[in-house]
Design a protein around this motif. Structure first.
Motif, PDB file in Angstrom:
ATOM      1  N   GLN A  71       6.413  31.634  22.892  1.00 44.34           N
ATOM      2  CA  GLN A  71       5.931  30.787  21.813  1.00 44.34           C
ATOM      3  C   GLN A  71       7.031  29.773  21.514  1.00 44.34           C
ATOM      4  O   GLN A  71       8.195  30.136  21.336  1.00 44.34           O
ATOM      5  N   PHE A  72       6.643  28.503  21.469  1.00 43.60           N
ATOM      6  CA  PHE A  72       7.580  27.407  21.240  1.00 43.60           C
ATOM      7  C   PHE A  72       7.299  26.848  19.851  1.00 43.60           C
ATOM      8  O   PHE A  72       6.194  26.403  19.575  1.00 43.60           O
ATOM      9  N   PHE A  73       8.299  26.883  18.995  1.00 44.33           N
ATOM     10  CA  PHE A  73       8.125  26.482  17.608  1.00 44.33           C
ATOM     11  C   PHE A  73       8.793  25.140  17.327  1.00 44.33           C
ATOM     12  O   PHE A  73       9.803  24.800  17.940  1.00 44.33           O
ATOM     13  N   GLN A  74       8.254  24.433  16.372  1.00 40.16           N
ATOM     14  CA  GLN A  74       8.871  23.186  15.927  1.00 40.16           C
ATOM     15  C   GLN A  74      10.064  23.453  15.005  1.00 40.16           C
ATOM     16  O   GLN A  74      10.805  22.545  14.666  1.00 40.16           O
ATOM     17  N   LYS A  75      10.251  24.704  14.605  1.00 37.65           N
ATOM     18  CA  LYS A  75      11.367  25.075  13.723  1.00 37.65           C
ATOM     19  C   LYS A  75      12.696  24.706  14.386  1.00 37.65           C
ATOM     20  O   LYS A  75      13.002  25.164  15.480  1.00 37.65           O
ATOM     21  N   VAL A  76      13.448  23.872  13.721  1.00 37.03           N
ATOM     22  CA  VAL A  76      14.771  23.489  14.217  1.00 37.03           C
ATOM     23  C   VAL A  76      15.693  24.693  14.069  1.00 37.03           C
ATOM     24  O   VAL A  76      15.746  25.336  13.019  1.00 37.03           O
ATOM     25  N   MET A  77      16.384  25.017  15.154  1.00 38.18           N
ATOM     26  CA  MET A  77      17.260  26.188  15.164  1.00 38.18           C
ATOM     27  C   MET A  77      18.412  25.937  16.123  1.00 38.18           C
ATOM     28  O   MET A  77      18.189  25.687  17.311  1.00 38.18           O
ATOM     29  N   GLY A  78      19.607  26.001  15.620  1.00 33.00           N
ATOM     30  CA  GLY A  78      20.783  25.892  16.479  1.00 33.00           C
ATOM     31  C   GLY A  78      21.142  27.252  17.048  1.00 33.00           C
ATOM     32  O   GLY A  78      20.723  28.289  16.532  1.00 33.00           O
ATOM     33  N   THR A  79      21.930  27.268  18.107  1.00 34.95           N
ATOM     34  CA  THR A  79      22.305  28.543  18.726  1.00 34.95           C
ATOM     35  C   THR A  79      23.083  29.438  17.762  1.00 34.95           C
ATOM     36  O   THR A  79      22.995  30.657  17.862  1.00 34.95           O
ATOM     37  N   GLU A  80      23.799  28.844  16.824  1.00 37.19           N
ATOM     38  CA  GLU A  80      24.568  29.638  15.863  1.00 37.19           C
ATOM     39  C   GLU A  80      23.667  30.398  14.879  1.00 37.19           C
ATOM     40  O   GLU A  80      24.117  31.310  14.192  1.00 37.19           O
ATOM     41  N   GLU A  81      22.403  30.049  14.817  1.00 41.75           N
ATOM     42  CA  GLU A  81      21.448  30.718  13.919  1.00 41.75           C
ATOM     43  C   GLU A  81      20.665  31.835  14.607  1.00 41.75           C
ATOM     44  O   GLU A  81      19.832  32.490  13.978  1.00 41.75           O
ATOM     45  N   THR A  82      20.929  32.057  15.881  1.00 43.85           N
ATOM     46  CA  THR A  82      20.128  32.987  16.676  1.00 43.85           C
ATOM     47  C   THR A  82      20.046  34.369  16.033  1.00 43.85           C
ATOM     48  O   THR A  82      18.964  34.935  15.886  1.00 43.85           O
ATOM     49  N   ARG A  83      21.171  34.930  15.638  1.00 47.93           N
ATOM     50  CA  ARG A  83      21.174  36.285  15.069  1.00 47.93           C
ATOM     51  C   ARG A  83      20.377  36.342  13.771  1.00 47.93           C
ATOM     52  O   ARG A  83      19.573  37.250  13.576  1.00 47.93           O
ATOM     53  N   ASP A  84      20.585  35.374  12.882  1.00 48.68           N
ATOM     54  CA  ASP A  84      19.883  35.378  11.592  1.00 48.68           C
ATOM     55  C   ASP A  84      18.372  35.220  11.773  1.00 48.68           C
ATOM     56  O   ASP A  84      17.591  35.899  11.110  1.00 48.68           O
ATOM     57  N   VAL A  85      17.962  34.326  12.650  1.00 45.97           N
ATOM     58  CA  VAL A  85      16.524  34.112  12.870  1.00 45.97           C
ATOM     59  C   VAL A  85      15.907  35.345  13.527  1.00 45.97           C
ATOM     60  O   VAL A  85      14.797  35.754  13.173  1.00 45.97           O
ATOM     61  N   THR A  86      16.637  35.975  14.442  1.00 49.03           N
ATOM     62  CA  THR A  86      16.140  37.208  15.067  1.00 49.03           C
ATOM     63  C   THR A  86      15.950  38.284  14.006  1.00 49.03           C
ATOM     64  O   THR A  86      14.950  39.017  14.028  1.00 49.03           O
ATOM     65  N   ASP A  87      16.855  38.375  13.081  1.00 53.17           N
ATOM     66  CA  ASP A  87      16.729  39.351  11.992  1.00 53.17           C
ATOM     67  C   ASP A  87      15.490  39.051  11.134  1.00 53.17           C
ATOM     68  O   ASP A  87      14.773  39.968  10.726  1.00 53.17           O
ATOM     69  N   GLN A  88      15.223  37.777  10.893  1.00 57.21           N
ATOM     70  CA  GLN A  88      14.023  37.403  10.130  1.00 57.21           C
ATOM     71  C   GLN A  88      12.745  37.796  10.883  1.00 57.21           C
ATOM     72  O   GLN A  88      11.785  38.289  10.276  1.00 57.21           O
ATOM     73  N   VAL A  89      12.743  37.588  12.183  1.00 53.69           N
ATOM     74  CA  VAL A  89      11.581  37.973  12.996  1.00 53.69           C
ATOM     75  C   VAL A  89      11.408  39.493  12.955  1.00 53.69           C
ATOM     76  O   VAL A  89      10.295  40.000  12.791  1.00 53.69           O
ATOM     77  N   ARG A  90      12.502  40.221  13.063  1.00 49.58           N
ATOM     78  CA  ARG A  90      12.420  41.685  13.013  1.00 49.58           C
ATOM     79  C   ARG A  90      11.874  42.157  11.672  1.00 49.58           C
ATOM     80  O   ARG A  90      11.004  43.032  11.620  1.00 49.58           O
ATOM     81  N   GLU A  91      12.345  41.572  10.585  1.00 43.32           N
ATOM     82  CA  GLU A  91      11.834  41.938   9.256  1.00 43.32           C
ATOM     83  C   GLU A  91      10.339  41.663   9.152  1.00 43.32           C
ATOM     84  O   GLU A  91       9.593  42.471   8.587  1.00 43.32           O
ATOM     85  N   LEU A  92       9.890  40.543   9.685  1.00 45.88           N
ATOM     86  CA  LEU A  92       8.465  40.220   9.675  1.00 45.88           C
ATOM     87  C   LEU A  92       7.671  41.249  10.481  1.00 45.88           C
ATOM     88  O   LEU A  92       6.622  41.728  10.042  1.00 45.88           O
ATOM     89  N   MET A  93       8.174  41.621  11.650  1.00 44.70           N
ATOM     90  CA  MET A  93       7.489  42.614  12.479  1.00 44.70           C
ATOM     91  C   MET A  93       7.443  43.978  11.788  1.00 44.70           C
ATOM     92  O   MET A  93       6.422  44.673  11.833  1.00 44.70           O
ATOM     93  N   GLU A  94       8.539  44.358  11.138  1.00 46.89           N
ATOM     94  CA  GLU A  94       8.573  45.646  10.440  1.00 46.89           C
ATOM     95  C   GLU A  94       7.576  45.691   9.285  1.00 46.89           C
ATOM     96  O   GLU A  94       6.952  46.718   9.050  1.00 46.89           O
TER      97      GLU A  94
END
Length: 176
Positions: A71-94
């Motif tokens: 899935q390709f999102f329009q959400k702007v995300m730098g590589t330095e945000e990878t961990r935080d965004v992954t955590d947000q995705v995990r919280e959503l899945m949980e």
């Protein structure tokens, strides 16, 4: 082409697994995926992913047991945000799939692009699901690898090679 497992290797109880290069999303993403995987046809997409928000790209093995989605999102995300965004995705899945257990967040930095990921155990359907987040052209991409639990050792190894192969393509300056 890169060989991960060779059936003829002594002690290998595994079919051959070779990776080959794919260019996705108007050649903005370059990634190595298992050879023999093909894009899922429209009828199977409708059967397997009937909800709105279906991933743009779904590939599967010849038996339809293993699937990789993008899935390709329009959400702007730098590589330095990878961990935080992954955590947000995990919280959503949980919160969405309370019946499944999730692992902690991992950050894979073996390739050019950092990949955040976590594992979901879907015991009721005897599958595992790896959700991975990374940035291409400063935009968020979500990759999901789903496979039978009985093959978890194979796909947990293969995902390391797949993640390490992720690169930005040379085509396009923006993200569509």
């Amino acid at each position: 082409m890169k060989t991960i497992f060779e059936k003829e290797t002594e002690g290998c109880g595994q079919d051959d697994l070779q990776l080959s290069m794919w260019e996705l999303h108007d050649k903005q993403l370059v990634i190595e995926l298992p050879e023999g995987f093909e894009e899922m046809d429209e009828e199977r997409k409708e059967e397997n992913y009937p909800l709105s928000g279906r991933p743009e790209m779904i590939v599967e093995d010849g038996e339809g047991k293993v699937q990789i989605t993008f899935q390709f999102f329009q959400k702007v995300m730098g590589t330095e945000e990878t961990r935080d965004v992954t955590d947000q995705v995990r919280e959503l899945m949980e919160s969405t799939y309370v019946q499944y257990q999730t692992s902690q967040i991992y950050l894979d930095t073996d390739g050019e692009i950092p990949v955040g990921w976590f594992l979901m155990h879907m015991n009721d359907i005897e599958k595992e699901h790896i959700k991975a987040v990374f940035s291409i052209k400063k935009h968020m991409v979500l990759l999901t690898l789903t496979y039978p639990t009985e093959e978890n050792w194979k796909w947990r190894v293969a995902k390391d090679y797949i993640f390490a192969s992720i690169k930005e393509g040379n085509h396009g300056t923006g993200f569509k």
